[in-house]
Scaffold this active site. Structure first.
Site, mmCIF file in Angstrom:
data_model
loop_
_atom_site.group_PDB
_atom_site.id
_atom_site.type_symbol
_atom_site.label_atom_id
_atom_site.label_comp_id
_atom_site.label_asym_id
_atom_site.label_seq_id
_atom_site.Cartn_x
_atom_site.Cartn_y
_atom_site.Cartn_z
ATOM 1 C CE LYS A 3 5.402 3.469 9.220
ATOM 2 N NZ LYS A 3 5.984 3.896 10.431
ATOM 3 C CE1 TYR A 47 2.412 2.987 7.921
ATOM 4 C CE2 TYR A 47 1.448 0.756 7.084
ATOM 5 C CZ TYR A 47 2.242 1.664 8.039
ATOM 6 O OH TYR A 47 3.022 1.278 9.057
ATOM 7 C CB SER A 68 -0.906 -0.146 1.409
ATOM 8 O OG SER A 68 -0.126 0.363 2.451
HETATM 9 P P1 NAD Z 1 -1.633 6.389 15.694
HETATM 10 O O1 NAD Z 1 -2.345 6.970 14.245
HETATM 11 O O2 NAD Z 1 -2.522 5.880 16.689
HETATM 12 O O3 NAD Z 1 -0.477 7.131 16.296
HETATM 13 C C1 NAD Z 1 0.301 7.964 15.595
HETATM 14 C C2 NAD Z 1 0.524 9.365 16.060
HETATM 15 O O4 NAD Z 1 1.355 10.169 15.506
HETATM 16 C C3 NAD Z 1 -0.688 10.105 16.295
HETATM 17 O O5 NAD Z 1 -1.023 10.630 17.545
HETATM 18 C C4 NAD Z 1 -0.770 11.156 15.185
HETATM 19 O O6 NAD Z 1 -1.525 12.605 15.824
HETATM 20 C C5 NAD Z 1 0.984 11.570 15.402
HETATM 21 N N1 NAD Z 1 1.510 11.993 14.130
HETATM 22 C C6 NAD Z 1 1.079 11.681 12.716
HETATM 23 N N2 NAD Z 1 1.740 12.642 12.038
HETATM 24 C C7 NAD Z 1 2.374 13.515 12.876
HETATM 25 C C8 NAD Z 1 3.211 14.779 12.312
HETATM 26 N N3 NAD Z 1 3.518 15.012 11.152
HETATM 27 N N4 NAD Z 1 3.569 15.522 13.543
HETATM 28 C C9 NAD Z 1 3.215 15.172 14.803
HETATM 29 N N5 NAD Z 1 2.601 13.794 15.147
HETATM 30 C C10 NAD Z 1 2.101 13.212 13.890
HETATM 31 O O7 NAD Z 1 -0.929 5.061 14.943
HETATM 32 P P2 NAD Z 1 -0.126 3.689 15.917
HETATM 33 O O8 NAD Z 1 -1.041 2.798 15.680
HETATM 34 O O9 NAD Z 1 0.336 4.280 17.279
HETATM 35 O O10 NAD Z 1 1.361 3.486 15.250
HETATM 36 C C11 NAD Z 1 2.399 4.160 15.511
HETATM 37 C C12 NAD Z 1 3.491 3.771 14.563
HETATM 38 O O11 NAD Z 1 3.989 2.295 14.549
HETATM 39 C C13 NAD Z 1 3.322 4.258 13.298
HETATM 40 O O12 NAD Z 1 4.445 4.635 12.546
HETATM 41 C C14 NAD Z 1 2.711 2.709 12.427
HETATM 42 O O13 NAD Z 1 3.317 2.835 11.116
HETATM 43 C C15 NAD Z 1 3.725 1.732 13.448
HETATM 44 N N6 NAD Z 1 2.948 0.404 13.494
HETATM 45 C C16 NAD Z 1 1.683 0.432 13.981
HETATM 46 C C17 NAD Z 1 1.000 -1.070 13.996
HETATM 47 C C18 NAD Z 1 -0.364 -0.987 14.616
HETATM 48 O O14 NAD Z 1 -1.073 -2.119 14.537
HETATM 49 N N7 NAD Z 1 -0.883 0.065 15.055
HETATM 50 C C19 NAD Z 1 1.890 -1.983 13.670
HETATM 51 C C20 NAD Z 1 3.046 -1.612 12.941
HETATM 52 C C21 NAD Z 1 3.592 -0.643 12.808
HETATM 53 N N1 USQ Z 2 -8.514 -7.911 7.080
HETATM 54 C C1 USQ Z 2 -9.533 -8.768 7.130
HETATM 55 N N2 USQ Z 2 -10.797 -8.084 7.699
HETATM 56 C C2 USQ Z 2 -10.797 -7.025 8.207
HETATM 57 C C3 USQ Z 2 -9.717 -6.124 8.439
HETATM 58 C C4 USQ Z 2 -8.663 -6.609 7.716
HETATM 59 O O1 USQ Z 2 -9.703 -9.767 6.527
HETATM 60 O O2 USQ Z 2 -11.861 -6.509 8.760
HETATM 61 C C5 USQ Z 2 -7.348 -8.500 6.482
HETATM 62 C C6 USQ Z 2 -6.630 -7.667 5.341
HETATM 63 O O3 USQ Z 2 -7.273 -7.737 4.217
HETATM 64 C C7 USQ Z 2 -5.269 -7.912 5.489
HETATM 65 C C8 USQ Z 2 -4.835 -8.297 6.986
HETATM 66 O O4 USQ Z 2 -6.468 -8.593 7.311
HETATM 67 O O5 USQ Z 2 -4.944 -9.173 4.729
HETATM 68 C C9 USQ Z 2 -4.351 -7.307 7.591
HETATM 69 O O6 USQ Z 2 -5.082 -6.019 7.736
HETATM 70 P P1 USQ Z 2 -4.660 -5.008 9.007
HETATM 71 O O7 USQ Z 2 -5.749 -3.758 8.520
HETATM 72 O O8 USQ Z 2 -5.045 -5.637 10.182
HETATM 73 O O9 USQ Z 2 -3.197 -4.885 8.656
HETATM 74 P P2 USQ Z 2 -2.427 -3.679 7.830
HETATM 75 O O10 USQ Z 2 -3.180 -3.070 6.966
HETATM 76 O O11 USQ Z 2 -1.338 -4.406 7.267
HETATM 77 O O12 USQ Z 2 -1.704 -2.497 8.882
HETATM 78 C C10 USQ Z 2 -1.564 -2.573 10.127
HETATM 79 C C11 USQ Z 2 -1.258 -1.220 10.864
HETATM 80 C C12 USQ Z 2 0.181 -0.686 10.001
HETATM 81 C C13 USQ Z 2 1.196 -1.753 10.252
HETATM 82 C C14 USQ Z 2 0.841 -3.270 9.857
HETATM 83 C C15 USQ Z 2 1.816 -4.016 10.313
HETATM 84 O O13 USQ Z 2 -2.402 -0.484 10.285
HETATM 85 O O14 USQ Z 2 0.436 0.524 10.855
HETATM 86 O O15 USQ Z 2 2.162 -1.383 9.729
HETATM 87 O O16 USQ Z 2 -0.652 -3.538 10.679
HETATM 88 S S1 USQ Z 2 2.006 -5.333 9.230
HETATM 89 O O17 USQ Z 2 0.712 -5.906 8.546
HETATM 90 O O18 USQ Z 2 2.832 -6.342 9.729
HETATM 91 O O19 USQ Z 2 2.587 -4.805 7.986
#
Ligand code: NAD
Ligand code: USQ
Length: 398
Positions: A193, A189, A187
């Site tokens: 990374k 997004y 994606s």
């Molecule tokens: P989130 O959106 O809840 O938190 C991100 C925070 O960053 C928010 O509070 C937002 O306001 C702030 N932010 C974004 N852009 C900004 C900017 N330009 N200046 C200042 N603040 C800013 O997301 P999260 O789930 O807490 O994820 C945090 C990090 O971890 C992300 O980089 C994400 O890619 C990574 N990550 C998350 C997951 C997941 O499952 N949630 C999994 C893998 C990686």
């Molecule tokens: N999926 C379903 N049903 C749903 C939601 C998602 O089947 O209702 C499927 C999606 O199609 C996908 C998988 O579940 O195949 C994962 O989706 P997700 O939304 O849980 O995860 P993803 O989009 O990959 O993103 C999340 C976080 C992102 C982080 C990533 C870690 O939002 O910030 O980077 O997980 S990873 O997937 O390991 O790259």
């Protein structure tokens, strides 16, 4: 340690800030509250009632006796303020969570694609430039994603960031090298990374910045021991079609009696980690920085892998929920295998929270407790990955 947490109002950043503060570190949160703004734009809200930043910090002061600074600034836009913050707070380490993190949101339309790239790439680059400009020796811990590796079937265990390769040489012996594992983002997004990875490699080489990039899997769970100390400290729980991640969505759907939304066949295999293990990993990464001049340290921050349909069946079995196989709004492999090396964190002492230990408790303690706040109209995932999907062209004709 003096630790700046960028994105410290978010789902990961808030519990990580409290965990580090609880350990006795001096914490400053930097966040522009854009995530709360996007909730308004989407008409969505966290299932849990999150307090304002002011209330959160006051509650933390009351319950722990510790104070956390807060700076409301946009690290992608407000470069001068960010540089000023780095040179006055003088962090030993910066944990960088501050990016737009939802893949579906990043694929919605031209505006969200451009915002995601502009915000994420500029945020990371501004941070690196500000650290170089400050002349300080600051360890950067960045939250990356398992998705940089892509979700085809690799046919091998995915290593921690670097791949051993052999290339033919003019002499008879093949040359052995380690290269960044080839990327295959799924994606816009995830692509940001990948771009971050190259920024890190460059600044580690040129300016000898000390950088750890954590390739994190999908987080599940909501609270940590610190966020449970008061309802005003509660963490966010996203369930809407853009920000809700798969397992937390299934838990919430089970709690409100909504058939679990499996995309396609549910044959997608993904990596997972509990939120309590995430905060421990951040602590371990901070305690084990790379040396100056060392290449970027890359850790796979995940503890188990699961197929989406198996997760749905597990949640259905535990809760009695129905499972619905819905057309996949994304462009991704229908089925993939995933084997991941995560030795570094295990060797550093991480004891993973297993899915079977926490699932039911999460449904009871969070999803059912706040089910009355759910807006069912926000559950379906409506972001389509390609113009062919938007035009309703069936899969075989794409
Ligand atoms: P989130 O959106 O809840 O938190 C991100 C925070 O960053 C928010 O509070 C937002 O306001 C702030 N932010 C974004 N852009 C900004 C900017 N330009 N200046 C200042 N603040 C800013 O997301 P999260 O789930 O807490 O994820 C945090 C990090 O971890 C992300 O980089 C994400 O890619 C990574 N990550 C998350 C997951 C997941 O499952 N949630 C999994 C893998 C990686
Ligand atoms: N999926 C379903 N049903 C749903 C939601 C998602 O089947 O209702 C499927 C999606 O199609 C996908 C998988 O579940 O195949 C994962 O989706 P997700 O939304 O849980 O995860 P993803 O989009 O990959 O993103 C999340 C976080 C992102 C982080 C990533 C870690 O939002 O910030 O980077 O997980 S990873 O997937 O390991 O790259």
């Amino acid at each position: 340690m003096r630790v700046a947490v960028l994105g410290g109002d978010g789902f990961c950043g808030w519990p990580a800030s409290l965990h580090l503060s609880d350990l006795g570190h001096t914490i400053a949160i930097v966040d522009n509250l854009s995530r709360r703004q996007i909730d308004k734009e989407l008409g969505a809200e966290s299932l849990t009632p999150i307090a304002t930043m002011g209330e959160r910090l006051a509650a933390w002061q009351e319950t722990s006796g510790k104070s956390i600074e807060f700076h409301n600034l946009d690290i992608a836009q407000d470069y001068a303020e960010l540089a000023e913050f780095i040179s006055t707070f003088r962090p030993d380490a910066v944990v960088h969570f501050a990016e737009q993190r939802a893949a579906p949101y990043s694929m919605k339309n031209h505006a969200t694609k451009r915002y995601t790239v502009d915000n994420n790439v500029r945020a990371t680059h501004n941070l690196l430039v500000a650290i170089v400009e400050s002349g300080l020796d600051v360890h950067v811990v960045h939250l990356g994603t398992m998705g940089v590796y892509g979700y085809g079937t690799a046919g091998m265990k995915i290593p921690e960031g670097y791949l051993d390769v052999q290339v033919a040489s003019e002499s008879s012996e093949p040359l052995s090298q380690q290269i960044l594992y080839p990327t295959n983002p799924g994606s816009v997004y995830h692509m940001t990374k990948v771009l971050d990875q190259h920024l890190f490699a460059y600044y580690a080489k040129n300016d000898e910045l000390r950088i750890t990039d954590l390739h994190q899997g999908i987080i599940w769970g909501t609270n940590t021991p610190q966020t449970l100390r008061s309802e005003r400290l509660i963490n966010r729980f996203d369930y809407d079609g853009d920000y809700g991640t798969v397992l937390n969505r299934f838990l919430m759907q089970a709690a409100v009696g909504y058939p679990l939304t499996v995309h396609g066949t549910g044959g997608q295999t993904r990596a997972f980690i509990h939120i309590r293990d995430m905060v421990t990993c951040i602590q371990l990464a901070l305690e084990n920085p790379p040396a100056k001049g060392e290449r970027v340290k890359i850790y796979n921050q995940m503890t188990e892998t699961h197929r989406v349909r198996d997760l749905a069946e597990l949640v259905a079995r535990l809760s009695g929920a129905q499972v619905a196989y819905v057309p996949n709004p994304r462009k991704e492999s229908a089925e993939n295998e995933l084997y991941v090396s995560n030795d570094t964190f295990l060797d550093l002492g991480l004891h993973p929270t297993r899915l079977e230990e926490g699932l039911l408790q999460e449904v009871e303690d969070v999803a059912r407790k706040y089910a009355h706040r759910a807006d069912r109209s926000k559950i379906p995932a409506r972001s389509l990955w390609t113009s062919a999907q938007a035009a309703g062209v069936p899969d075989s004709e794409k």
